[in-house]
Design a protein around this motif. Structure first.
Motif, PDB file in Angstrom:
ATOM      1  N   ARG A  95       0.822  -1.212   0.000  1.00 60.70           N
ATOM      2  CA  ARG A  95       0.000   0.000   0.000  1.00 60.70           C
ATOM      3  C   ARG A  95       0.863   1.273   0.000  1.00 60.70           C
ATOM      4  NH1 ARG A  95       1.019   2.818   4.075  1.00 60.70           N
ATOM      5  NH2 ARG A  95       0.157   4.598   2.937  1.00 60.70           N
ATOM      6  N   GLY A  96       0.309   2.266  -0.653  1.00 58.09           N
ATOM      7  CA  GLY A  96       0.979   3.572  -0.619  1.00 58.09           C
ATOM      8  C   GLY A  96       2.120   3.700  -1.606  1.00 58.09           C
ATOM      9  N   LYS A  97       2.437   2.622  -2.327  1.00 57.84           N
ATOM     10  CA  LYS A  97       3.546   2.704  -3.297  1.00 57.84           C
ATOM     11  C   LYS A  97       2.978   2.500  -4.694  1.00 57.84           C
ATOM     12  CE  LYS A  97       6.689   0.446  -0.090  1.00 57.84           C
ATOM     13  NZ  LYS A  97       6.396  -0.871   0.392  1.00 57.84           N
ATOM     14  N   TRP A  98       3.346   3.371  -5.601  1.00 63.08           N
ATOM     15  CA  TRP A  98       2.851   3.218  -6.970  1.00 63.08           C
ATOM     16  C   TRP A  98       3.416   1.959  -7.604  1.00 63.08           C
ATOM     17  CZ3 TRP A  98      -1.271   5.478  -8.641  1.00 63.08           C
ATOM     18  CH2 TRP A  98      -1.628   6.720  -8.130  1.00 63.08           C
ATOM     19  N   ALA A  99       2.509   1.181  -8.200  1.00 62.85           N
ATOM     20  CA  ALA A  99       2.916   0.044  -9.015  1.00 62.85           C
ATOM     21  C   ALA A  99       2.452   0.370 -10.429  1.00 62.85           C
ATOM     22  CB  ALA A  99       2.253  -1.219  -8.499  1.00 62.85           C
ATOM     23  N   SER A 100       2.707  -0.535 -11.350  1.00 64.63           N
ATOM     24  CA  SER A 100       2.301  -0.279 -12.731  1.00 64.63           C
ATOM     25  C   SER A 100       1.584  -1.509 -13.269  1.00 64.63           C
ATOM     26  CB  SER A 100       3.553   0.022 -13.545  1.00 64.63           C
ATOM     27  OG  SER A 100       3.167   0.439 -14.809  1.00 64.63           O
ATOM     28  N   TYR A 101       0.472  -1.287 -13.933  1.00 64.44           N
ATOM     29  CA  TYR A 101      -0.259  -2.397 -14.553  1.00 64.44           C
ATOM     30  C   TYR A 101      -0.135  -2.228 -16.057  1.00 64.44           C
ATOM     31  CZ  TYR A 101      -3.809  -5.819 -15.639  1.00 64.44           C
ATOM     32  OH  TYR A 101      -4.456  -6.924 -16.128  1.00 64.44           O
ATOM     33  N   ARG A 102       0.449  -3.232 -16.702  1.00 65.44           N
ATOM     34  CA  ARG A 102       0.714  -3.130 -18.137  1.00 65.44           C
ATOM     35  C   ARG A 102      -0.448  -3.696 -18.953  1.00 65.44           C
ATOM     36  NH1 ARG A 102       5.587  -3.701 -21.826  1.00 65.44           N
ATOM     37  NH2 ARG A 102       6.744  -2.945 -20.045  1.00 65.44           N
ATOM     38  N   LEU A 103      -1.002  -2.861 -19.817  1.00 68.01           N
ATOM     39  CA  LEU A 103      -2.065  -3.329 -20.709  1.00 68.01           C
ATOM     40  C   LEU A 103      -1.428  -4.074 -21.891  1.00 68.01           C
ATOM     41  CD1 LEU A 103      -4.372  -0.153 -20.836  1.00 68.01           C
ATOM     42  CD2 LEU A 103      -4.481  -2.102 -19.271  1.00 68.01           C
ATOM     43  N   SER A 104      -2.250  -4.801 -22.645  1.00 69.73           N
ATOM     44  CA  SER A 104      -1.686  -5.650 -23.704  1.00 69.73           C
ATOM     45  C   SER A 104      -0.984  -4.845 -24.805  1.00 69.73           C
ATOM     46  CB  SER A 104      -2.762  -6.555 -24.298  1.00 69.73           C
ATOM     47  OG  SER A 104      -3.803  -5.749 -24.774  1.00 69.73           O
ATOM     48  N   ASP A 105      -1.345  -3.538 -24.940  1.00 69.01           N
ATOM     49  CA  ASP A 105      -0.642  -2.742 -25.957  1.00 69.01           C
ATOM     50  C   ASP A 105       0.600  -2.056 -25.383  1.00 69.01           C
ATOM     51  OD1 ASP A 105      -1.594  -0.707 -24.357  1.00 69.01           O
ATOM     52  OD2 ASP A 105      -2.704   0.329 -25.925  1.00 69.01           O
ATOM     53  N   GLY A 106       0.969  -2.427 -24.152  1.00 66.04           N
ATOM     54  CA  GLY A 106       2.190  -1.889 -23.545  1.00 66.04           C
ATOM     55  C   GLY A 106       1.955  -0.653 -22.686  1.00 66.04           C
TER      56      GLY A 106
END
Ligand code: URA
Length: 284
Positions: free
Chosen positions: A234-245
């Motif tokens: 929590r509280g830390k930015w993560a990244s979610y990658r969509l199929s187009d990058g």
């Protein structure tokens, strides 16, 4: 000295505890008095209708670390039927719109939770809102009304989002990993999560939010595919990658149900909300 007989209030409290743990069904015709069984027979006997509360364990000492911990890997999913997950994935992939996806989920019969749920709970809010929130699973109120986050924790979620100017009428869109209520609100099994997650991943692809918010440990671990707990995430930015990058900034945060039980943690959630608000301004 004989132990005093349990009062009906004590028995009701024990039953309530069982239901809270997800034990809301009996699976035997006759109750088994485990106290009357010899120890060996008791260990070998089939599972009783209800399990006893776990004994209190002394706290274990903190682990000694010599190097930074590697990110925890999520354990392999013990699938009841890997084919069902494949079916869900294929069905989800074939959906070109959110309406198609909703129809596909409503017609999907692979998840046993659907048989005990009253309703399929898909999503609420506006799909073109900047923020998409993903929670865990519908509770009793959501199951009854067929909408996510409408019970007390949903009301807290609305107040929290409103505090940074976001409402369901254009500010955020909300769904869950699971579309059906697990009996007694038990934690969904990894197999149930894997099946529904196939649809949720497609849901995120179709919505393409500016910011993704993962409410609670179950959603955060499932979507980010990690074994790390919410306390670390929590509280830390993560990244979610969509199929187009495309990388979608993703904020794991406490579940509002946890905040209702642990109000002192609201301060940390407020920091998360401020970070979300700041990110939206940067992206605008
Ligand atoms: N908790 C969730 O995770 N989702 C809901 O819809 C309601 C409660």
């Amino acid at each position: 000295m004989d132990a005093p007989a349990a009062s009906s209030r004590d028995l009701a409290a024990v039953l309530r505890w069982y239901v809270e743990q997800g034990l809301d069904e009996t699976i035997g015709e006759e109750p088994i008095d485990r106290f009357a069984l010899p120890a060996a027979a008791s260990a070998a006997a089939p599972m009783a209708a209800v399990a006893a509360p776990p004994p209190a364990r002394p706290p274990s000492p903190p682990p000694v670390r010599t190097s930074p911990p590697a990110p925890a890997a999520r354990p392999p999913v013990p699938l009841e039927s890997p084919q069902l997950v494949e079916d869900a994935r294929a069905l989800a992939e074939g959906c070109a719109t959110i309406a198609d996806l909703e129809a596909a989920i409503r017609s999907f019969e692979g998840c046993a939770l659907k048989r005990t749920a009253k309703n399929t709970v898909f999503a609420d809010g506006t799909p073109d809102a900047p923020v998409m929130v993903v929670g865990e699973a519908p509770g009793a109120d959501e199951d009854r009304l067929g909408k996510p986050f409408v019970g007390v924790s949903g009301q807290l979620m609305d107040r929290m989002m409103e505090a940074i100017g976001l409402t369901r009428a254009g500010g955020f869109y909300i769904t869950n990993i699971l579309f059906w209520r697990p009996p007694g609100n038990r934690t969904p099994t990894l197999a149930e999560q894997a099946m529904c997650l196939a649809f949720t991943r497609r849901h995120i692809e179709l919505v393409r939010p500016k910011v993704l918010v993962l409410a609670g440990g179950v959603a955060a671990k499932a979507v980010l595919d990690t074994a790390e707990g919410i306390m670390r995430l929590r509280g830390k930015w993560a990244s979610y990658r969509l199929s187009d990058g495309t990388e979608v900034p993703t904020m794991p945060t406490f579940h509002p149900a946890y905040l209702l039980r642990t109000p002192a943690s609201k301060r940390q959630s407020w920091m998360d909300l401020l970070a979300i608000s700041k990110k939206l301004k940067e992206l605008a």
